[in-house]
Motif scaffolding. Structure first.
Motif, short mmCIF file in Angstrom:
data_model
loop_
_atom_site.label_atom_id
_atom_site.label_comp_id
_atom_site.label_asym_id
_atom_site.label_seq_id
_atom_site.Cartn_x
_atom_site.Cartn_y
_atom_site.Cartn_z
N VAL A 860 17.08 36.88 3.31
CA VAL A 860 16.84 37.55 4.59
C VAL A 860 16.46 36.48 5.60
CG1 VAL A 860 15.31 39.08 5.86
CG2 VAL A 860 16.18 39.78 3.65
N LYS A 861 17.20 36.46 6.71
CA LYS A 861 16.93 35.49 7.76
C LYS A 861 16.33 36.19 8.96
CE LYS A 861 19.00 31.80 10.52
NZ LYS A 861 20.22 31.02 10.82
N SER A 862 15.23 35.67 9.43
CA SER A 862 14.55 36.22 10.60
C SER A 862 14.97 35.46 11.85
CB SER A 862 13.03 36.13 10.40
OG SER A 862 12.35 36.45 11.59
N GLN A 863 15.04 36.17 12.98
CA GLN A 863 15.35 35.51 14.24
C GLN A 863 14.20 34.64 14.71
OE1 GLN A 863 18.40 35.69 15.68
NE2 GLN A 863 18.97 36.88 13.88
N LEU A 864 13.01 34.97 14.24
CA LEU A 864 11.83 34.19 14.59
C LEU A 864 11.34 33.44 13.35
CD1 LEU A 864 9.95 36.90 16.68
CD2 LEU A 864 11.43 35.08 17.53
N ALA A 865 10.68 32.35 13.57
CA ALA A 865 10.17 31.54 12.46
C ALA A 865 9.13 32.32 11.68
CB ALA A 865 9.59 30.23 12.99
N LEU A 866 9.14 32.16 10.38
CA LEU A 866 8.18 32.83 9.51
C LEU A 866 7.00 31.93 9.16
CD1 LEU A 866 10.70 34.55 7.07
CD2 LEU A 866 9.48 35.60 8.98
N ASN A 867 7.07 30.66 9.53
CA ASN A 867 5.95 29.74 9.30
C ASN A 867 5.09 29.63 10.55
OD1 ASN A 867 7.92 28.40 10.75
ND2 ASN A 867 7.51 26.40 9.80
N ASP A 868 4.74 30.80 11.12
CA ASP A 868 4.02 30.87 12.39
C ASP A 868 2.54 31.15 12.21
OD1 ASP A 868 4.28 33.39 11.41
OD2 ASP A 868 5.14 34.28 13.22
#
Length: 1298
Positions: A860-868
């Motif tokens: 699953v790819k997010s449009q926003l970074a997940l390491n936030d």
């Protein structure tokens, strides 16, 4: 619960089995190497040097092995073992010194070399792994040995750089075989030496193969009511067993324990019955059922005799009560006695009824399997017609699981006529039609797709067409003229020319085809001597029961077709492809976090675990969220006349099971239960020796003698702890033993002892002695798992947990936050299998696994970074049907499992959390709420013992307190936190402020989804073309509040591009109506939860949740309803959502149209549809092409308006009373006064809102250093526009006219 046999009995059983069943501990001798050349056959051979007899392992005869002709489309190698042998393993090798070898193959076995059965391993796998070169030997051990004479190796794949080459060996041994053949009118009677035989333990073993789906294998009964019956019923094996219960003997509702399926396949099956007292094991092949017998006794008492093969009537040999067995029985042992051997030697204990022979005669019945539902067919020429009668007749037998399929098609003369026989909606449908409008139909049968063999006869040799199914009465079509067949009969389907499939082609098995009373030789068809075929498999019926064992969990019902199965989860409280995941939240705290209010809820504390849901009351009115479990004794209980010898005992039954209660307690931070005890001359403890005179029992039934408010282990009351007892010489007020009423009340709070299950009162038998007690409900708060977290700050650090058994289904969920770009969250491995979840890049979460079918990956790819550095939710699930990956609210990714692939995930290593031993890519950050198959892993406790890992997780958003409400998401900031309310229907700093709008009759707000929106799930590319049948389950969550006095009224409509709709309306009488129209050609489902009117000017909260066919409705806090819908279909591409007036709609019912035309007059608030807040989006994104506003729409506050209406109603009531008394107030006066009052209240609310807004901004500037930072809330729309909500409710009211 399954019951196991006694260990001593198991030892006796194992010794017996070793002797009686001829089990060989060294049954691994090579069987092929000694065979003559004549024992080998093949479909073809490249030349004499490549003949089948050269296919012996490690030999170099001829060309060094067997190879078929290159043109052979269906190659096979067959071995005749010369006699039936027990086979335990097979081995293969390529052709010597060549590039020819087989990489995958099937293994078939047969007693006759004609009717074959495909060998399947333990988890249903039918493919065997072959070779990777020409010399290495690959041995495959059989999970269950087979007893057979013929083996056939069927290559599936071979070396792509060479050709197909094979050398084989078979391992096994000889075995003793005593066989009896029963012709359907015979039986064997074993007579005892005494009048009756009474046993406390029994072992009965046998092997059988049957020609029919019904028949008694074993029967015995006694006069006191004991009986034992083993029989075939509808192709399944059923055991009826009762010990000393005369009620069941004469009851027509005897309960059977069943095993197996499709047992009329004319192949051998083994049966063992093991009984010790009431405990029974019934094993059929590799499937075992453990159960406990009915009746009161421990021994089985059988009078006179046991019968095998049937139940003969007393005094009438050859006459049977039930249908008797037709087939062969082998190695029949009763408690170590070889019954068939005694019969063969004509021993006096054995009496033969009818003709029992001691060899297994078997007809040569050859079946063929139609493999494809689109391209399989069998074309046969017409046989010689009858010289006496015109027309033709066809008879055959078939079996299938599919509810639709073409069985037979015949072109008739005159040329325009055609006769078709098909399975339609699980019934036989015979159609006679021509190219014009003339058409006649006849039907027969019911559920003919049950996997059993059915006989069909079709006869046209008169002026009528007769259709007969099994033994049912015939169905008839009258003909207008004599019709003749025109050349060919098409079975199962149609070729490209000659006929057309009116439906799907037939997928199943057909045998015993007769055309004009002449049997068709299918072997000649296979050899292309006559007829034609496509996608057929001869000499075998490859039907398989995919619902055995039932892989649907939690009581889900299994439905199957020829190639797959699906699960019906209706009524199970679970959902998903295999009914694995619970539809309920795990705690009251979880319900609060999604915006729920106080009320009764079902919670599932162990998620996908075995406990099931529990109904509780969730009290969310306080700072803490309380879970309340009630019991059956709510009123005070008065006790008199009790003593230690005859105490008063009261049992408390809680609203859920003991296991569920315990799970709720263990998962809570704190639990308590109030105990009120009022006494008059009724002591709790004996003042002389301290013995308790009254006590209570905990959930385990253990006695507790401390009372409310005090600590466990000390016989005291709360007044002793607080030092305020009425007599300081005693530790309880009641022990003062005074004539006036005293009280010992306190709260029990030691979790391990809660809740109270019994109360025992023993000192109220003296004159004037009396007690009154009351036990409150169990109350718990906090969810221990929700913030159970660990912080990883070294890449090499890892938490290790024992691997849980999750072979067939596993789900894992957790939250994480991190600042690094990648890392492995968790991993576990087996010999070859593995499972891994990782952050593979800053915006991609990956779920990879292997269950034996090769590695599979979901991402699953997010449009926003997940390491936030924010919390993100991950859930993965793998079952026998599919695997899925969910990240936050992003579309669910699903990957279908191979239909006939490996099912079981076999892991034998530990579960590693925070790192991967195989890849050495550790995770840096926080993980919390790690759950595996409903079990919470205690990360905090394990982290205390591991270097590089600490308990808990730093940050404002890592606390037990719910800082953000109503689906709001807590966002960490460098100084404090903010709440992201973009997924919430509420606004404000903590997502608690309602977003409300006032409508009039012309008003409407329409939110158009930018892309066709599916409420279900997006599928991964690997699964996009897979037919999921009925495993998808639609899901909607709708919530809103409203005030109105108008009816009828339209509250909300959801429309799709598939002409489906969801509507929530108020009927003419003001009752709530919920409409679901999911199927165009059927009437919609309509549900009306309550009879009272909601058009009463009060604020009402509505919550609607659908999962599949289950619909859950909550009105306000106290009304909960559950309904079952007619379909679990999902809306196909949702187009728009409209609030208020609807001018036109697709396929709307008249009542919905009428409500839509009237619109809505009143106030709507906090509208939520799944993860979309349409009302909020419409208000904050005016001018967008996605939002359409019609008529006046006024931003408002429904809560404040409800208060004002309530106040106004009170004034109205006073005015009405005044009118009745004095008659001086007219209706017009009331209307004017009401209008003035409403206007004043409305203006006052506006002024207060502006003043509050100004004060709030002033206080905000003065308190910028506080922890809670007020932020501007944003919502991402489809067009990328950010919608700012903060302060919008406090702005002055605006009215928009469009």
């Amino acid at each position: 619960m399954d019951h196991l046999l006694h260990p001593t009995w198991l030892y006796t059983l194992s010794v017996f089995s070793a002797v009686s069943a001829a089990t060989h501990y060294n049954c691994n001798s090579p069987l092929v190497s000694i065979l003559p050349q004549s024992s080998f056959q093949s479909s073809s051979q490249s030349s004499i040097s490549y003949a089948a007899h050269n296919a012996k392992l490690n030999r170099r005869d001829g060309a060094g092995g067997w190879s078929p002709m290159v043109t052979d489309e269906e190659p096979w190698l067959q071995v005749d073992l010369r006699d039936r042998k027990e086979v335990t393993a097979v081995a293969t090798q390529g052709r010597y010194n060549s590039l020819d070898w087989v990489t995958r193959y099937l293994l078939l076995y047969s007693d006759t070399g004609q009717a074959w059965k495909q060998y399947r391993q333990e988890d249903g796998i039918w493919r065997f792994v072959g070779n990777v070169n020409s010399e290495a030997v690959v041995q495959n051990k059989l999970s269950q040995s087979v007893r057979t004479r013929f083996l056939r190796f069927v290559p599936l794949d071979w070396n792509p750089s060479g050709w197909l080459g094979l050398r084989v060996e078979v391992y096994g041994c000889s075995f003793k075989s005593d066989v009896a053949d029963f012709d359907g009118r015979s039986s064997l009677l074993y007579r005892f030496n005494q009048k009756s035989m009474s046993t406390v333990k029994d072992v009965i073993s046998l092997r059988f193969k049957s020609r029919q789906a019904e028949g008694v294998l074993l029967h015995g009964e006694g006069q006191r009511g004991d009986y034992i019956t083993l029989e075939l019923h509808r192709g399944k094996l059923a055991l009826y067993l009762n010990l000393d219960d005369t009620r069941l003997r004469f009851s027509s509702s005897r309960v059977a324990v069943t095993v197996g399926s499709l047992l009329d396949d004319q192949h051998w099956h083994s049966v063992i019955i093991e009984r010790f007292n009431k405990q029974v094991n019934l094993t059929m092949d590799s499937q075992t059922q453990h159960f406990q017998t009915k009746g009161e006794g421990d021994s089985l008492e059988v009078d006179y005799e046991l019968s095998f093969g049937g139940i003969p009537l007393p005094g009438k040999p050859g006459t049977f009560l039930r249908k008797n067995f037709h087939g062969c029985i082998e190695n029949l042992y009763y408690n170590g006695i070889n019954i068939i051997d005694l019969a063969k030697r004509h021993k006096p204990q054995i009496y033969s009824v009818g003709n029992v022979t001691f060899f297994c005669s078997w007809p040569q019945v050859v079946a063929c399997t139609f493999l494809s539902s689109s391209s399989s067919f069998l074309t046969l020429p017409a046989a010689t017609p009858s010289a006496i009668m015109a027309g033709f007749s066809v008879q055959f037998q078939f079996t299938t699981w599919n509810p639709d399929g073409l069985l037979l098609s015949v072109q008739l003369s005159p040329e325009s006529w055609r006769l078709e026989l098909q399975i339609s909606n699980s019934r036989l449908l015979l159609t006679l039609h021509n190219s014009g409008q003339q058409r006649s139909e006849a039907t027969a049968g019911h559920r003919v797709n049950d996997g059993l063999w059915h006989s069909v006869s079709l006869d046209t040799r008169s002026l009528q067409i007769t259709l007969t199914l099994d033994n049912e009465p015939a169905s008839i079509i009258e003909k207008w003229e004599q019709l003749e067949d025109k050349g060919s009969f098409y079975f199962g389907g149609c070729p490209t020319a000659g006929c057309q499939n009116p439906t799907l082609a037939f997928q199943g098995c057909i045998r015993l085809i007769f055309i004009n009373s002449q049997l068709v030789n299918l072997n000649h068809v296979q050899q292309r001597l006559f007829g034609n075929y496509n996608e057929l498999q001869f000499d075998i019926c490859n039907i398989r029961d995919r619902c055995l064992p039932n892989l649907c969990e939690h009581g889900g019902r299994c439905w199957q077709s020829w190639s797959s199965f699906s699960c019906d989860c209706s009524g199970t409280s679970y959902s998903g492809a295999t009914c694995h995941k619970s539809i309920y939240e795990s705690s009251c705290m979880a319900y609060k976090l999604i915006g729920s209010s106080s009320g009764f809820y079902s919670i599932d504390t162990d998620g996908s675990g075995p406990l099931g849901p529990a109904e509780v009351y969730c009290n969310m009115t306080e700072e803490r969220v309380w879970t309340v479990l009630t019991h059956n004794i709510t009123a005070p209980v008065r006790v008199q006349g009790s003593s230690l010898q005859k105490p008063h005992i009261m049992k408390l039954n809680y609203s859920t099971s003991a296991e569920q209660v315990r799970a709720i307690i263990m998962g809570s931070e704190q639990c308590q239960q109030e105990m009120v005890y009022n006494c008059r001359k009724s002591r709790l403890f004996n003042t002389k020796d301290g013995r308790p005179l009254s006590w209570w029992l905990d959930l385990r039934g253990e006695r507790r003698s401390y009372w409310g408010g005090f600590q466990p282990g000390v016989q005291q009351c709360s007044c002793s702890l607080e030092e305020n007892c009425i007599n300081l010489n005693y530790f309880c007020n009641c022990d003062a033993d005074i004539d006036s009423w005293a009280n010992d009340t306190g709260v029990l709070s030691y979790k391990d002892h809660l809740p109270v299950s019994h109360v025992v009162i023993g000192d109220t038998n003296r004159t004037g002695s009396e007690a009154v007690y009351q036990i409150g409900p169990l109350r718990c708060y906090g969810d221990k798992s929700m913030w159970n977290a660990a912080s990883f700050y070294q890449e090499s650090s890892v938490l290790r947990f024992p691997t849980r058994q999750a072979e067939l289904a596993a789900d894992i969920s957790f939250y994480f936050k991190t600042s690094v770009s990648s890392g492995v969250f968790l991993e576990s491995e087996g010999h070859k299998d593995f499972i891994r979840v990782e952050l593979s890049s800053p915006s991609v979460v990956t779920f990879s696994f292997d269950v034996g079918n090769g590695p599979a990956v979901l991402a699953v790819k997010s449009q926003l970074a997940l390491n936030d550095r924010q919390w993100h939710y991950v859930k993965v699930e793998r079952n026998v049907k599919e695997a899925s990956l969910q990240v936050d609210q992003l579309p669910l990714r699903v990957l279908e499992a191979p239909v006939d692939g490996h099912h079981r995930l076999r892991l034998n290593n530990q579960l590693f959390v925070g790192a991967s031993p195989s890849q050495q890519r550790g995770f840096l950050g926080c993980i919390r709420t790690l759950t595996v198959n409903g079990v919470i892993y205690d990360l905090e406790e394990r982290a205390k013992r591991v270097p590089g890992v600490s308990s808990g997780c730093p940050g404002y958003c890592s606390s037990y307190n719910s800082l953000c409400h109503n689906r709001g998401r807590c966002i960490e900031r460098s100084r404090g936190y903010t709440c992201d309310c973009s997924q919430s229907a509420y606004g404000g700093p903590t997502c608690k402020e309602e977003v409300s709008v006032t409508f009039d009759k012309e008003s409407s707000v329409t939110f158009t989804f930018q892309e066709p929106f599916s409420v279900m799930q997006n599928r991964s590319s690997q699964a996009s073309n897979v037919n999921r049948e009925s495993s998808s389950r639609a899901r909607e969550d709708i919530a809103f509040s409203f005030i109105t006095s108008q009816s009828p009224a339209m509250l909300l409509t959801v429309s799709s591009f598939g002409q489906q709709y969801i509507a929530v309306t108020l009927a003419r009488n003001g009752t709530l109506q919920i409409w679901y129209h999911m199927q165009k050609h059927r009437n919609p489902d309509m549900f009306s939860p309550i009879r009272s009117s909601l058009a009463d000017g009060r604020l009402h909260q509505i919550r609607i949740h659908r999962d599949g066919k289950n619909l859950y409705v909550q009105i306000d806090q106290d009304i909960h309803r559950k309904y079952t819908m007619s379909s679990d279909a999902e809306p196909i591409l949702i187009r728009s959502l409209t609030l208020g007036k609807v001018i036109k709609g697709d396929n709307f019912q008249d009542e919905v149209v009428q409500a839509g035309s009237k619109g809505f007059i009143g106030c709507l608030s906090s509208v939520q549809f799944n993860h979309v807040a349409p009302l909020k989006a419409a208000l904050l994104n005016r001018g967008s092409s996605l939002v359409t506003v019609q008529g006046p729409v006024v931003q408002s506050n429904c809560g404040a308006l409800a208060d004002s209406i309530t106040s106004h109603n009170l004034r109205d009531q006073a005015a009405t009373t005044n009118k009745e008394q004095y008659g001086i107030v007219t209706k017009n006066d009331v209307a004017v006064i009401a209008g003035v009052v409403t206007a004043v209240v409305f203006i006052t609310i506006c002024i207060l809102a502006v003043v509050t807004h100004l004060l709030y901004r002033w206080s905000q500037r003065r308190n910028r250093s506080t922890k809670e930072k007020v932020h501007r809330h944003s919502m991402e729309m489809g067009n990328g526009t950010e919608i700012h909500l903060h302060n919008s409710l406090r702005d002055k009211m605006k009215e928009y006219y469009i």
